[in-house]
Structure formats: structure tokens, C-alpha cells
Scaffold this motif. Sequence first.
Motif, PDB file in Angstrom:
ATOM      1  N   LEU A 435     -18.592 -50.791  28.658  1.00 21.25           N
ATOM      2  CA  LEU A 435     -18.439 -51.910  29.503  1.00 21.25           C
ATOM      3  C   LEU A 435     -19.536 -52.056  30.817  1.00 21.25           C
ATOM      4  N   PHE A 436     -19.492 -50.790  31.470  1.00 27.51           N
ATOM      5  CA  PHE A 436     -20.482 -50.826  32.817  1.00 27.51           C
ATOM      6  C   PHE A 436     -21.753 -51.249  32.348  1.00 27.51           C
ATOM      7  N   ALA A 437     -22.248 -51.084  31.414  1.00 25.17           N
ATOM      8  CA  ALA A 437     -23.790 -51.604  30.988  1.00 25.17           C
ATOM      9  C   ALA A 437     -23.965 -52.700  30.892  1.00 25.17           C
ATOM     10  N   GLU A 438     -22.949 -53.712  30.753  1.00 27.65           N
ATOM     11  CA  GLU A 438     -23.023 -55.025  30.616  1.00 27.65           C
ATOM     12  C   GLU A 438     -22.759 -55.833  32.005  1.00 27.65           C
ATOM     13  N   LEU A 439     -22.669 -55.179  33.008  1.00 25.97           N
ATOM     14  CA  LEU A 439     -22.326 -55.556  34.271  1.00 25.97           C
ATOM     15  C   LEU A 439     -23.633 -55.723  35.373  1.00 25.97           C
ATOM     16  N   ALA A 440     -24.285 -54.564  35.209  1.00 23.98           N
ATOM     17  CA  ALA A 440     -25.241 -54.461  36.179  1.00 23.98           C
ATOM     18  C   ALA A 440     -26.698 -53.694  35.498  1.00 23.98           C
ATOM     19  N   ASP A 441     -27.804 -54.178  36.331  1.00 25.35           N
ATOM     20  CA  ASP A 441     -29.061 -53.521  35.781  1.00 25.35           C
ATOM     21  C   ASP A 441     -29.376 -52.283  36.656  1.00 25.35           C
ATOM     22  N   ASP A 442     -28.728 -52.383  38.328  1.00 31.69           N
ATOM     23  CA  ASP A 442     -29.229 -51.284  39.102  1.00 31.69           C
ATOM     24  C   ASP A 442     -28.046 -50.169  38.703  1.00 31.69           C
ATOM     25  N   ILE A 443     -28.372 -49.167  37.786  1.00 31.88           N
ATOM     26  CA  ILE A 443     -27.632 -48.136  37.482  1.00 31.88           C
ATOM     27  C   ILE A 443     -28.196 -46.774  37.923  1.00 31.88           C
ATOM     28  N   VAL A 444     -27.266 -46.030  38.620  1.00 30.30           N
ATOM     29  CA  VAL A 444     -27.911 -44.608  38.972  1.00 30.30           C
ATOM     30  C   VAL A 444     -26.813 -43.623  38.290  1.00 30.30           C
ATOM     31  N   PRO A 445     -27.306 -42.850  37.405  1.00 29.80           N
ATOM     32  CA  PRO A 445     -26.441 -41.746  36.728  1.00 29.80           C
ATOM     33  C   PRO A 445     -26.227 -40.556  37.808  1.00 29.80           C
ATOM     34  N   VAL A 446     -25.109 -40.183  37.834  1.00 32.11           N
ATOM     35  CA  VAL A 446     -24.948 -38.798  38.573  1.00 32.11           C
ATOM     36  C   VAL A 446     -24.075 -37.693  37.821  1.00 32.11           C
ATOM     37  N   ALA A 447     -24.435 -36.745  37.558  1.00 33.32           N
ATOM     38  CA  ALA A 447     -24.235 -35.657  37.033  1.00 33.32           C
ATOM     39  C   ALA A 447     -23.431 -34.693  37.943  1.00 33.32           C
ATOM     40  N   MET A 448     -22.032 -34.551  37.432  1.00 32.27           N
ATOM     41  CA  MET A 448     -21.123 -33.932  38.557  1.00 32.27           C
ATOM     42  C   MET A 448     -20.419 -32.840  37.800  1.00 32.27           C
ATOM     43  N   ASN A 449     -20.235 -31.771  38.376  1.00 28.02           N
ATOM     44  CA  ASN A 449     -19.580 -30.529  37.636  1.00 28.02           C
ATOM     45  C   ASN A 449     -18.849 -29.774  38.837  1.00 28.02           C
ATOM     46  N   THR A 450     -17.736 -28.814  38.579  1.00 27.98           N
ATOM     47  CA  THR A 450     -16.983 -28.408  39.253  1.00 27.98           C
ATOM     48  C   THR A 450     -16.789 -27.031  38.974  1.00 27.98           C
ATOM     49  N   HIS A 451     -16.273 -26.078  39.901  1.00 32.92           N
ATOM     50  CA  HIS A 451     -15.986 -24.684  39.492  1.00 32.92           C
ATOM     51  C   HIS A 451     -14.853 -24.351  40.225  1.00 32.92           C
ATOM     52  N   VAL A 452     -13.839 -23.508  39.786  1.00 31.89           N
ATOM     53  CA  VAL A 452     -12.665 -23.126  40.384  1.00 31.89           C
ATOM     54  C   VAL A 452     -12.281 -21.795  39.784  1.00 31.89           C
ATOM     55  N   SER A 453     -11.500 -21.171  40.471  1.00 35.58           N
ATOM     56  CA  SER A 453     -11.027 -19.738  40.206  1.00 35.58           C
ATOM     57  C   SER A 453      -9.910 -19.439  39.980  1.00 35.58           C
ATOM     58  N   MET A 454      -8.865 -20.230  40.211  1.00 35.07           N
ATOM     59  CA  MET A 454      -7.418 -20.036  40.445  1.00 35.07           C
ATOM     60  C   MET A 454      -6.725 -21.137  39.721  1.00 35.07           C
ATOM     61  N   PHE A 455      -6.886 -22.344  40.235  1.00 35.11           N
ATOM     62  CA  PHE A 455      -6.085 -23.451  39.593  1.00 35.11           C
ATOM     63  C   PHE A 455      -6.962 -24.814  39.380  1.00 35.11           C
ATOM     64  N   TYR A 456      -6.689 -25.131  38.054  1.00 33.31           N
ATOM     65  CA  TYR A 456      -7.383 -26.263  37.769  1.00 33.31           C
ATOM     66  C   TYR A 456      -6.888 -27.479  38.256  1.00 33.31           C
ATOM     67  N   GLY A 457      -7.809 -28.419  38.639  1.00 31.04           N
ATOM     68  CA  GLY A 457      -7.093 -29.657  39.626  1.00 31.04           C
ATOM     69  C   GLY A 457      -7.024 -30.915  38.584  1.00 31.04           C
ATOM     70  N   THR A 458      -6.802 -30.764  37.351  1.00 33.44           N
ATOM     71  CA  THR A 458      -6.573 -31.703  36.346  1.00 33.44           C
ATOM     72  C   THR A 458      -5.286 -31.491  35.640  1.00 33.44           C
ATOM     73  N   THR A 459      -4.638 -32.276  34.842  1.00 33.84           N
ATOM     74  CA  THR A 459      -3.354 -32.184  33.849  1.00 33.84           C
ATOM     75  C   THR A 459      -3.362 -33.288  32.869  1.00 33.84           C
ATOM     76  N   ALA A 460      -2.957 -33.052  31.793  1.00 33.44           N
ATOM     77  CA  ALA A 460      -2.741 -34.015  30.789  1.00 33.44           C
ATOM     78  C   ALA A 460      -1.229 -34.119  30.750  1.00 33.44           C
TER      79      ALA A 460
END
Length: 545
Positions: A435-460
Motif C-alpha cells: 500500500l505504501f508504494a502507491e502513495l508516495a515517490d519520496d521513499i526512504v528505507p530505514v533498516a532498524m534492529n534492536t538488542h536486549v539481554s533480559m526482556f523482550y519488548g514485544t508480545t503476541a
Amino acid sequence: MVLPNVVLRLVADLLWYKILANSCYKAARKMRSYGFLLRNPYGKSSQQSQSQSQQNPLFPSVTKCDLENKGFDTVVCDMHGVLLRSQSFFPYFMLVAFEGGGILRAFCLLLSCLFLWVLDYECKLRVMIFITFCGLKTKDMENVSRAVLPKFYLENLNAEVYEVLASAGSRFVFTGVPRVMVEGFLKEYLRVDGVVGTELQTSGQYFTGLVSGSGLLVKHTALINYFGDQKPELGLGSSSFHDQLFISQCKEAYVVNKEESKSSANSIMPRNKYPKPLIFHDGRLAFLPTPLATLSMFMWLPVGIILAIFRLFVGVMLPCKLAILLGAMSGIEIRLKGQSPSSSSYSKGVLYVCSHRTLLDPVFLSKSLAKPLTAVTYSLSKMSEIIAPIRTVRLTRDRKKDGDTMRKLLSEGDLVVCPEGTTCREPYLLRFSSLFAELADDIVPVAMNTHVSMFYGTTASGLKCLDPIFFLMNPRPSYHIQILGQLPKELTCSGGRSSHEVANYIQRQLADALGFECTTLTRRDKYLMLAGNEGFVNGDQRPKT
């Protein structure tokens, strides 16, 4: 009335005396073996007997097993100390207690370590079963078995033993731990044909914490009862007496040496050789909860909660530069690579397309770039919306309405979108919505990654409103942000590309930058596997077709 009370009291005193005497006897035996008694201060006899057992083992090492022509053979083995490199089953009980039963149950299990070491194998296992499972819902155990335990089992899998197991035509596992803790993993990931373990009593939808009438599984007896007079061709076990008795019922037997298993690099299973790729998993704990690691976690919790509140206050209330400075002083690491294009050269806002690791992705991007951004999301709790330091807009899952909403937001300023639609912890990227590709031509990809040692900050399956808190409770959480530069016009929809081609290209570009692997899996696949639903929370609407 007096006589029954006296009899009951005598029986109780007798049982207590027996347990206390047995525990004291076991403690004395252990102290003797640890060298606390002075009759054998150097432990020469124990060293000699150990060296003799190593020089003259009853069965050869598993590394000596010939893997050829095993396709029609039946192999039997144990779980802990054989399939798994570690012999301790405490961490896996702790995972069930913490993720399925809650923090209080996990704390009780940790306290039990004070006296577990003086108990024999059977008493120790019964105590851990009772603390872990008493009052636990069967549904919660199923969720933990499906979504939490496989990650830790795979990380501890003995590669040499698995090669032998995989070479056989039929595979069976006999274990003294509860069957419900291992059966799902063994059948789903290792394709085991049968699992025989300790059975637990249930009452309705709850576990009672007691084992069934058959008691704890005795492996060699269970093997005889299961196969009868027909002996399996191959048996794998540890060097313990009970395991050697177990594998002696097989035509051919091999043992896993404890020292070799820990020291040999060949026994470690690399991720690229997992029997089945681990893409999704759930749970809050990001470490294997051994007794010492669990104790460290509970000691850190009060500090972590205060630190998370401080970090949250800093991120919400203070300007970007000051927030980044105080965040770094509190232990948060942010690595920014690349530069954002200036907004002055565009007639409307820039569309930042990010890989999705946590709900804080747009926040960290906004703070790192020191510019206001608007984030769109499919599922966001009310609490997260309230405390978010940037503007957030909820999408409806109606493609036309969401497209109109995002076009309007782009006309007002820069916009952040995560086309995966949900987070993924492992080094994989889910399928990108186009969907996003249909909305704009000025697109900037951003690669994001995280690292944790004790707790995950996501849940399902847990409370999503606590996701930012758990992430910020880590001692040193880190965010790696790489801005890849604006997408060339010829690779956008205005350059003749379809929206699907643009989405797939950006997915591959981000995967290459992160060292991840692209998949065609979606948000729906993730939630069906981890939570048994399609990932809708209160207020969500189902997508219209």
C-alpha cells in the motif's frame, strides 16, 4: 474423636521424620562428594573411579556412531543431557512458571532452589512439577509449549545427537519430565514419532500439580512396556546409571559424554542448521533462566522498573538532544548510520519505510533525526497512544480508507510506516504490504534492529501496553538505525514499477542491510502460530475483501 486425631498425628510425624531423615542423608552424601568431610580431602577415590569409568565405558561415545544405513532403524533417546546439551531441567520449568503462571509462581520456584539440592531426583522433580503446574491452565501450558520453549530447546540442541536421530527411520523420546513440556517441540521441530513422558493430573481446565497414578516415568521400564519383546535398533543416553540401564535394552547403544558435550564446538547447533527455521517465538524472557540468571533478574527488577519509568519520562517530556543524552547516560545505546534527506526539497512529506522490531521504532527514529514524525499502526494499545511522544494514527485495515488517511498525513509532514504490520524478533523480514508504494515517490528505507539481554519488548499473547516498559527495563537496550537513502525515481510506481515490485525491492534492500532473510509470512501467520488467533485486539476491524 481423640483416637483418630492421635493416629493422624502419629502418621504425620512419621512422614515428616522420614522426609527429614532422607533429606539429611542426601545432604550428607552430597557434602561428602563435594569434599566437605575430611576423611577424603582430595577426593582421590572418586577421581580414580571417574577416570576408570571414562577409560572403560560400558558403551561407546555417540560420536562413534555410523550414520549410514540407518533409514529403517528405530532410535530411542532421552531429552535432557542427551538431545539437549544441558542436563538441568530447571530453566525450562522456570520458563513455564514465568511465562505461563506469572512472576509470583516463578519467584516461588526460585525460592525452592534453597532446598532442592538436598533432595533426590524423584523428590526434586515432584516439587518442581507441583510449584510449576499447580493451578496452571492447560491452555497456558499449550501456549508456552508452542510459542516459548522451542527457541530455548533449539539453542541448547546437541548437534551430534540430532544427526544420529535424524538418520533413523523411526524416532522415540523417553523422558522423566512432563510430556506436555516437550511433546510439541519434539514432534513439530524434530519430527519425532512418539514421546513418552511423565503424565500430569488435571481437573477441568487446570493442572493439579500432581503426577498421574503411574508416577514419574521410569525410562527402562517404559521402554520395555512400549516395545515389548522387540528391541529398538539404537539407543542414546547419558553416562548416568539410569540412562545406561535404559539404553541397554537396545541392540546398539551410545552415550553422550557430559564434558565433550559442553566443550566440543561440534555439539553446538548453528542457526542455519536448525531442523526447522525459528521465525516466530513469544514470551518476555530473553535469556535462559538458570537459577543464577533468574536470581539476577529478580534482583534487577526494582532497579529496572525505576529505570524504565525514568527513561520513559525522558523520552516523552524532554527535547530530542537532551533526551538522547540522558538516555545514553542511563544505558540506552543508539547507533545512527546515514543521513535523512532534507524536507525542504519536497512538496510534501517524506515516507520512511522501516523494518519493524518493537513499537518504539518510530519513536527512536524521530528522536535520532530530531524531527517530528507521524506513525501509522494497525494495533496500538490506548496506553501506548497516550504516552507516545510522537503523533500516532490508527489504521482501519480498509485499503481505500487507509490509503486516503496516509495521503492526507503525507501532505501534512513526514510519515513512518512499517509494512510488515507486526514485529519479528528473529533475523527475518515478513512480507511487505504494498500500500505504501502507491502513495508516495519520496521513499526512504530505514533498516532498524534492536538488542536486549533480559526482556523482550514485544508480545503476541501478553499485554501490549507493557511492551515499551519491558524494553526499557533492560540494563543496556540498543537500537541500530541505518538510513539507506532515498529510493530512485525509476524504482518507484511513477517510474513504471508496480507497487508489489517496489515493496519486494525495499524488503530485499532492508534484508541485505541487516543481514536478514526475506519471507512471505504475514502478521496473520505469526498470530495463528503464537496466540492461536489472527492478531486482532479490541478496537481492530477485520480487513475487508
